[in-house]
Design an enzyme around this catalytic site. Structure first.
Site, PDB file in Angstrom:
ATOM      1  N   LYS A  13       3.279 -10.963   4.145  1.00  9.44           N
ATOM      2  CA  LYS A  13       3.026 -10.124   5.324  1.00  9.44           C
ATOM      3  C   LYS A  13       1.601 -10.320   5.843  1.00  9.44           C
ATOM      4  O   LYS A  13       1.386 -10.493   7.037  1.00  9.44           O
ATOM      5  CB  LYS A  13       3.243  -8.634   4.992  1.00  9.44           C
ATOM      6  N   ARG A  87       5.963   2.683   4.259  1.00  5.64           N
ATOM      7  CA  ARG A  87       6.518   2.346   2.954  1.00  5.64           C
ATOM      8  C   ARG A  87       7.474   3.427   2.452  1.00  5.64           C
ATOM      9  O   ARG A  87       8.040   3.282   1.371  1.00  5.64           O
ATOM     10  CB  ARG A  87       5.387   2.197   1.935  1.00  5.64           C
ATOM     11  N   ARG A 126      -2.775 -15.642  -6.116  1.00  2.00           N
ATOM     12  CA  ARG A 126      -3.371 -15.300  -4.822  1.00  2.00           C
ATOM     13  C   ARG A 126      -4.859 -14.966  -4.905  1.00  2.00           C
ATOM     14  O   ARG A 126      -5.312 -14.313  -5.817  1.00  2.00           O
ATOM     15  CB  ARG A 126      -2.599 -14.087  -4.284  1.00  2.00           C
ATOM     16  N   ARG A 160      -7.410  -9.642  -6.115  1.00  2.00           N
ATOM     17  CA  ARG A 160      -7.198  -8.193  -6.110  1.00  2.00           C
ATOM     18  C   ARG A 160      -6.989  -7.674  -7.516  1.00  2.00           C
ATOM     19  O   ARG A 160      -6.296  -8.291  -8.323  1.00  2.00           O
ATOM     20  CB  ARG A 160      -5.978  -7.874  -5.244  1.00  2.00           C
ATOM     21  N   ARG A 171       4.564  -2.167  -8.641  1.00  2.00           N
ATOM     22  CA  ARG A 171       4.593  -2.253  -7.171  1.00  2.00           C
ATOM     23  C   ARG A 171       5.983  -2.668  -6.693  1.00  2.00           C
ATOM     24  O   ARG A 171       6.458  -2.175  -5.669  1.00  2.00           O
ATOM     25  CB  ARG A 171       3.530  -3.245  -6.685  1.00  2.00           C
TER      26      ARG A 171
HETATM   27  P1  AMP Z   1      -0.875  -3.757  -0.152  1.00  2.00           P
HETATM   28  O1  AMP Z   1      -2.188  -4.406   0.144  1.00  2.00           O
HETATM   29  O2  AMP Z   1      -0.081  -3.485   1.089  1.00  2.00           O
HETATM   30  O3  AMP Z   1      -0.096  -4.503  -1.194  1.00  2.00           O
HETATM   31  O4  AMP Z   1      -1.215  -2.322  -0.768  1.00  2.00           O
HETATM   32  C1  AMP Z   1      -1.961  -2.191  -1.965  1.00  2.00           C
HETATM   33  C2  AMP Z   1      -1.775  -0.792  -2.527  1.00  2.00           C
HETATM   34  O5  AMP Z   1      -2.261   0.178  -1.600  1.00  2.00           O
HETATM   35  C3  AMP Z   1      -0.337  -0.378  -2.799  1.00  2.00           C
HETATM   36  O6  AMP Z   1       0.125  -0.829  -4.057  1.00  2.00           O
HETATM   37  C4  AMP Z   1      -0.454   1.145  -2.727  1.00  2.00           C
HETATM   38  O7  AMP Z   1      -1.052   1.673  -3.895  1.00  2.00           O
HETATM   39  C5  AMP Z   1      -1.425   1.335  -1.576  1.00  2.00           C
HETATM   40  N1  AMP Z   1      -0.747   1.378  -0.258  1.00  2.00           N
HETATM   41  C6  AMP Z   1      -0.887   0.492   0.770  1.00  2.00           C
HETATM   42  N2  AMP Z   1      -0.158   0.856   1.836  1.00  2.00           N
HETATM   43  C7  AMP Z   1       0.476   2.009   1.484  1.00  2.00           C
HETATM   44  C8  AMP Z   1       1.403   2.858   2.136  1.00  2.00           C
HETATM   45  N3  AMP Z   1       1.831   2.616   3.383  1.00  2.00           N
HETATM   46  N4  AMP Z   1       1.835   3.951   1.454  1.00  2.00           N
HETATM   47  C9  AMP Z   1       1.404   4.233   0.199  1.00  2.00           C
HETATM   48  N5  AMP Z   1       0.561   3.444  -0.493  1.00  2.00           N
HETATM   49  C10 AMP Z   1       0.083   2.345   0.130  1.00  2.00           C
END
Ligand code: AMP
Length: 214
Positions: A13, A87, A126, A160, A171
């Site tokens: 994404k 989400r 990554r 990360r 996740r």
């Molecule tokens: P991402 O970079 O999108 O993989 O997000 C990393 C982490 O941020 C996720 O594993 C969640 O802990 C938190 N996170 C990101 N976006 C959301 C969302 N829309 N709702 C809840 N938690 C989020």
């Protein structure tokens, strides 16, 4: 045009959102990036979400909806790309309301399909440029031999904290339990398109482009 890129962690994404920013002058709204920024700059909210994110759990709907609400007030250029948001069903409903309030529409939802084995392989390989956030992968898109980011020339890269197998398992569970039903939700609303997220970056880009222009 406002769109959602929907898919599990590691589906690509962020990579595809960066390309849409470049090619269509769109604005990427990644709640993950916003939360990491809050965490790195040590804000109160950042402190609250740090442990939740490290475990791979979802942070509260209230926090992420608040972040998105703030961003929707700003410049919208070629439209918003919602990356990693919504989400949950509550977030999807809140997004519909927020867009409605600002007179915007949600034009397309692109679901990126990638199998779990590929996700694990991608995520554990990554890294991102510390300067501009460009995404690299040890196997498919390695950091150039001169150690400089192809996009901004920065020489620092980071991995990360939650890109490890343990947190990734969580996740993925969170995705299947709380997010995957959004595919049905947007299908029912009639604006869902599927793309095969397993291809090369430019192949996926072409599929997304075709979906957006259809
Ligand atoms: P991402 O970079 O999108 O993989 O997000 C990393 C982490 O941020 C996720 O594993 C969640 O802990 C938190 N996170 C990101 N976006 C959301 C969302 N829309 N709702 C809840 N938690 C989020």
């Amino acid at each position: 045009m406002n769109i959602i890129l929907l898919g599990p962690p590691g589906a690509g994404k962020g990579t595809q959102a960066h390309l849409l920013v470049e090619t269509r002058n769109m604005i990427q709204l990644s709640t993950g990036d916003m939360l990491r920024e809050a965490k790195d700059s040590g804000t109160e909210m950042g402190k609250i979400v740090a442990d939740v994110m490290a475990r791979g759990d979802l942070v509260t709907d209230e926090i992420v909806i608040g972040l998105i609400r703030e961003k929707l007030q700003g410049d919208k250029q070629g439209g918003f790309i919602f990356d990693g948001f919504p989400r949950t069903l509550a977030q999807a409903d809140a997004l519909a309301e927020l867009l409605n309030e600002t007179g915007e529409t949600l034009d397309k939802v692109v679901a990126m399909e990638v199998n779990d084995d590929a996700l694990v392989a991608r995520i554990t390989a990554r890294s991102t440029c510390a300067g501009c956030g460009e995404v690299y992968n040890d196997i498919t898109k390695p950091i150039p031999a001169d150690g400089k980011c192809t996009k901004c020339g920065n020489t620092e890269f980071k991995r990360r904290a939650d890109d490890n197998e343990e947190s990734l398992k969580n996740r993925l569970m969170e995705y299947y339990k709380k997010t995957s039903m959004l595919i049905g939700y947007y299908h029912a609303k009639g604006n869902l398109s599927w793309v095969n997220g397993l291809g090369e970056i430019d192949e996926v880009q072409a599929e997304i482009s075709a979906a957006l222009d259809s």
